[in-house]
Design a protein around this motif. Structure first.
Motif, PDB file in Angstrom:
ATOM      1  N   ILE A  95      10.564   4.716  10.544  1.00 13.54           N
ATOM      2  CA  ILE A  95       9.782   3.491  10.355  1.00 13.54           C
ATOM      3  C   ILE A  95      10.493   2.475   9.470  1.00 13.54           C
ATOM      4  CG2 ILE A  95       7.616   2.620   9.391  1.00 13.54           C
ATOM      5  CD1 ILE A  95       6.318   5.218  10.379  1.00 13.54           C
ATOM      6  N   ALA A  96      11.184   2.936   8.432  1.00 13.94           N
ATOM      7  CA  ALA A  96      11.834   2.015   7.488  1.00 13.94           C
ATOM      8  C   ALA A  96      12.872   1.099   8.152  1.00 13.94           C
ATOM      9  CB  ALA A  96      12.460   2.789   6.332  1.00 13.94           C
ATOM     10  N   PRO A  97      13.786   1.608   8.997  1.00 14.15           N
ATOM     11  CA  PRO A  97      14.723   0.680   9.651  1.00 14.15           C
ATOM     12  C   PRO A  97      14.037  -0.327  10.578  1.00 14.15           C
ATOM     13  CG  PRO A  97      15.545   2.916   9.800  1.00 14.15           C
ATOM     14  CD  PRO A  97      14.152   2.994   9.252  1.00 14.15           C
ATOM     15  N   ILE A  98      12.926   0.084  11.190  1.00 13.82           N
ATOM     16  CA  ILE A  98      12.190  -0.848  12.052  1.00 13.82           C
ATOM     17  C   ILE A  98      11.583  -1.968  11.204  1.00 13.82           C
ATOM     18  CG2 ILE A  98      10.299  -1.089  13.705  1.00 13.82           C
ATOM     19  CD1 ILE A  98      10.761   1.869  14.447  1.00 13.82           C
ATOM     20  N   LEU A  99      11.036  -1.608  10.030  1.00 12.45           N
ATOM     21  CA  LEU A  99      10.508  -2.630   9.118  1.00 12.45           C
ATOM     22  C   LEU A  99      11.611  -3.603   8.717  1.00 12.45           C
ATOM     23  CD1 LEU A  99       8.245  -0.533   6.709  1.00 12.45           C
ATOM     24  CD2 LEU A  99       7.479  -2.205   8.372  1.00 12.45           C
ATOM     25  N   TYR A 100      12.793  -3.080   8.435  1.00 11.87           N
ATOM     26  CA  TYR A 100      13.920  -3.924   8.035  1.00 11.87           C
ATOM     27  C   TYR A 100      14.341  -4.856   9.173  1.00 11.87           C
ATOM     28  CZ  TYR A 100      18.633  -5.305   6.741  1.00 11.87           C
ATOM     29  OH  TYR A 100      19.764  -6.038   6.484  1.00 11.87           O
ATOM     30  N   LEU A 101      14.481  -4.315  10.376  1.00  9.17           N
ATOM     31  CA  LEU A 101      14.929  -5.120  11.515  1.00  9.17           C
ATOM     32  C   LEU A 101      13.917  -6.188  11.914  1.00  9.17           C
ATOM     33  CD1 LEU A 101      16.565  -2.366  13.743  1.00  9.17           C
ATOM     34  CD2 LEU A 101      17.729  -4.132  12.399  1.00  9.17           C
ATOM     35  N   ARG A 102      12.633  -5.898  11.788  1.00  6.66           N
ATOM     36  CA  ARG A 102      11.588  -6.857  12.172  1.00  6.66           C
ATOM     37  C   ARG A 102      11.168  -7.749  11.008  1.00  6.66           C
ATOM     38  NH1 ARG A 102       9.259  -6.600  16.937  1.00  6.66           N
ATOM     39  NH2 ARG A 102       7.264  -7.287  16.138  1.00  6.66           N
ATOM     40  N   ASP A 103      11.823  -7.591   9.854  1.00  9.81           N
ATOM     41  CA  ASP A 103      11.577  -8.406   8.662  1.00  9.81           C
ATOM     42  C   ASP A 103      10.106  -8.336   8.230  1.00  9.81           C
ATOM     43  OD1 ASP A 103      12.465  -9.980   6.565  1.00  9.81           O
ATOM     44  OD2 ASP A 103      11.969 -11.839   7.592  1.00  9.81           O
ATOM     45  N   ILE A 104       9.589  -7.110   8.175  1.00  9.85           N
ATOM     46  CA  ILE A 104       8.226  -6.866   7.713  1.00  9.85           C
ATOM     47  C   ILE A 104       8.318  -6.318   6.299  1.00  9.85           C
ATOM     48  CG2 ILE A 104       6.112  -5.541   8.095  1.00  9.85           C
ATOM     49  CD1 ILE A 104       6.869  -5.450  11.075  1.00  9.85           C
ATOM     50  N   SER A 105       7.590  -6.907   5.379  1.00  9.34           N
ATOM     51  CA  SER A 105       7.611  -6.473   3.981  1.00  9.34           C
ATOM     52  C   SER A 105       6.594  -5.362   3.756  1.00  9.34           C
ATOM     53  CB  SER A 105       7.299  -7.641   3.053  1.00  9.34           C
ATOM     54  OG  SER A 105       8.262  -8.649   3.194  1.00  9.34           O
ATOM     55  N   LEU A 106       6.882  -4.533   2.770  1.00  8.47           N
ATOM     56  CA  LEU A 106       5.990  -3.457   2.381  1.00  8.47           C
ATOM     57  C   LEU A 106       5.373  -3.821   1.037  1.00  8.47           C
ATOM     58  CD1 LEU A 106       5.082  -0.591   3.211  1.00  8.47           C
ATOM     59  CD2 LEU A 106       6.955   0.275   1.829  1.00  8.47           C
ATOM     60  N   MET A 107       4.049  -3.856   0.979  1.00 11.64           N
ATOM     61  CA  MET A 107       3.356  -4.270  -0.242  1.00 11.64           C
ATOM     62  C   MET A 107       2.694  -3.071  -0.912  1.00 11.64           C
ATOM     63  SD  MET A 107       0.251  -6.994  -0.740  1.00 11.64           S
ATOM     64  CE  MET A 107       1.197  -8.465  -0.434  1.00 11.64           C
ATOM     65  N   PHE A 108       2.854  -3.010  -2.231  1.00 11.81           N
ATOM     66  CA  PHE A 108       2.166  -2.020  -3.048  1.00 11.81           C
ATOM     67  C   PHE A 108       1.118  -2.749  -3.863  1.00 11.81           C
ATOM     68  CE2 PHE A 108       6.452  -0.437  -2.367  1.00 11.81           C
ATOM     69  CZ  PHE A 108       6.212   0.830  -1.889  1.00 11.81           C
ATOM     70  N   SER A 109      -0.100  -2.288  -3.808  1.00 11.29           N
ATOM     71  CA  SER A 109      -1.185  -2.968  -4.502  1.00 11.29           C
ATOM     72  C   SER A 109      -1.583  -2.206  -5.764  1.00 11.29           C
ATOM     73  CB  SER A 109      -2.398  -3.098  -3.582  1.00 11.29           C
ATOM     74  OG  SER A 109      -3.473  -3.659  -4.285  1.00 11.29           O
ATOM     75  N   PHE A 110      -1.516  -2.895  -6.892  1.00 14.99           N
ATOM     76  CA  PHE A 110      -1.920  -2.325  -8.166  1.00 14.99           C
ATOM     77  C   PHE A 110      -3.419  -2.032  -8.158  1.00 14.99           C
ATOM     78  CE2 PHE A 110      -2.741  -3.149 -12.861  1.00 14.99           C
ATOM     79  CZ  PHE A 110      -2.327  -1.890 -13.250  1.00 14.99           C
ATOM     80  N   SER A 111      -4.171  -2.805  -7.411  1.00 13.01           N
ATOM     81  CA  SER A 111      -5.624  -2.600  -7.334  1.00 13.01           C
ATOM     82  C   SER A 111      -5.976  -1.263  -6.690  1.00 13.01           C
ATOM     83  CB  SER A 111      -6.278  -3.729  -6.547  1.00 13.01           C
ATOM     84  OG  SER A 111      -6.038  -4.954  -7.169  1.00 13.01           O
ATOM     85  N   ASP A 112      -5.152  -0.788  -5.752  1.00 10.18           N
ATOM     86  CA  ASP A 112      -5.408   0.514  -5.133  1.00 10.18           C
ATOM     87  C   ASP A 112      -5.413   1.622  -6.178  1.00 10.18           C
ATOM     88  OD1 ASP A 112      -5.525  -0.726  -2.697  1.00 10.18           O
ATOM     89  OD2 ASP A 112      -3.564  -0.018  -2.003  1.00 10.18           O
ATOM     90  N   VAL A 113      -4.472   1.550  -7.106  1.00  5.70           N
ATOM     91  CA  VAL A 113      -4.378   2.569  -8.150  1.00  5.70           C
ATOM     92  C   VAL A 113      -5.530   2.440  -9.131  1.00  5.70           C
ATOM     93  CG1 VAL A 113      -2.922   3.450 -10.008  1.00  5.70           C
ATOM     94  CG2 VAL A 113      -1.881   2.672  -7.892  1.00  5.70           C
ATOM     95  N   LEU A 114      -5.934   1.211  -9.433  1.00  9.34           N
ATOM     96  CA  LEU A 114      -7.031   1.011 -10.376  1.00  9.34           C
ATOM     97  C   LEU A 114      -8.372   1.461  -9.808  1.00  9.34           C
ATOM     98  CD1 LEU A 114      -6.232  -2.471 -11.910  1.00  9.34           C
ATOM     99  CD2 LEU A 114      -6.022  -0.253 -12.995  1.00  9.34           C
ATOM    100  N   LEU A 115      -8.607   1.184  -8.526  1.00  4.71           N
ATOM    101  CA  LEU A 115      -9.893   1.512  -7.920  1.00  4.71           C
ATOM    102  C   LEU A 115     -10.037   3.004  -7.631  1.00  4.71           C
ATOM    103  CD1 LEU A 115     -10.313  -1.509  -5.503  1.00  4.71           C
ATOM    104  CD2 LEU A 115     -11.422  -1.148  -7.711  1.00  4.71           C
ATOM    105  N   LYS A 116      -8.913   3.647  -7.247  1.00  5.20           N
ATOM    106  CA  LYS A 116      -8.932   5.083  -6.952  1.00  5.20           C
ATOM    107  C   LYS A 116      -7.780   5.757  -7.677  1.00  5.20           C
ATOM    108  CE  LYS A 116      -8.768   3.994  -2.605  1.00  5.20           C
ATOM    109  NZ  LYS A 116      -8.498   4.099  -1.192  1.00  5.20           N
TER     110      LYS A 116
END
Length: 167
Positions: free
Chosen positions: A95-116
Motif C-alpha cells: 500500500i505504501a508505494p501506491i500512496l507515494y505514486l498517487r500522491d496521497i498523504s497519510l494523516m495522523f490525528s492527535f484527537s484519535d489518541v485523546l478520544l480513545k
C-alpha cells in the motif's frame, strides 16, 4: 465545527498558522466501500477542496487504487487485532508505494489518541510512520477536533509526533 472568527482566533493563539474548517477547506467522511470514496471525491470536486477519508473497513488498497482521495486518516484502525509476531498498522509494503505514486498523504490525528487512549493505537501509528518514511509517503500530523474544547496547542501536537517517532 462551523467556521467562525472565534475559532480562527483561538487556533492562532494556540500557535497554528491557519485553521481549516469542514466543507469550507476540506471534506471528510468515513469510507466503508469504494462507492463512499467516490462520493467523497465528487463532493470535494464540486466544492473545490481537499478530500480526507477515514477508512473503517479493510478496503484500503481498493480505495487508493480506484479513487482520488487526497488524504487518508485512521488507516491504523482498520485491523481489528494485531498478529502474534507483528503489528498490523494498515500500511504495508504494498500500500505504501501506491500512496507515494498517487500522491496521497497519510494523516495522523492527535484527537484519535485523546478520544480513545490506547497503546495499541500508538504502536500502530509508530509502525505506519516507519513504513511511510521508508517509502517516502507524505505524512501529516494534525488535530482533527470536533469541538473547540478538543483543540490542542501546536506544542502538544509536536510532542505527540515526537513520541510516535520515538525521538
Amino acid at each position: 465545527c462551523a467556521p467562525s472568527k472565534e475559532l480562527e482566533e483561538l487556533s492562532i493563539s494556540f500557535g497554528y498558522s491557519t485553521a481549516l474548517f469542514l466543507d469550507r477547506d476540506f471534506v471528510y467522511s468515513e469510507i466503508k466501500s469504494l462507492k463512499d470514496a467516490q462520493k467523497l471525491v465528487a463532493h470535494a470536486r464540486v466544492l473545490g477542496v481537499v478530500s480526507i477519508g477515514r477508512v473503517v473497513v479493510d478496503c484500503v488498497r481498493e480505495v487508493i487504487e480506484k479513487s482520488s482521495v487526497n488524504v487518508m486518516v485512521g488507516i491504523e484502525g482498520v485491523a481489528s487485532k494485531d498478529s502474534l509476531q507483528q503489528v498490523r498498522g494498515g500500511l504495508d509494503q504494498v500500500i505504501a508505494p501506491i500512496l507515494y505514486l498517487r500522491d496521497i498523504s497519510l494523516m495522523f490525528s492527535f484527537s484519535d489518541v485523546l478520544l480513545k487512549p490506547n497503546p495499541v493505537l500508538i504502536s500502530r501509528m509508530r509502525f505506519n510512520l516507519m513504513v511511510s518514511k521508508k517509502y517516502k509517503v507524505n505524512t501529516i500530523v494534525s488535530c482533527l477536533c470536533y469541538s473547540k474544547y478538543d483543540l490542542r496547542s501546536v506544542s502538544d501536537v509536536e510532542t505527540f509526533f515526537r513520541v510516535v517517532r520515538q525521538e
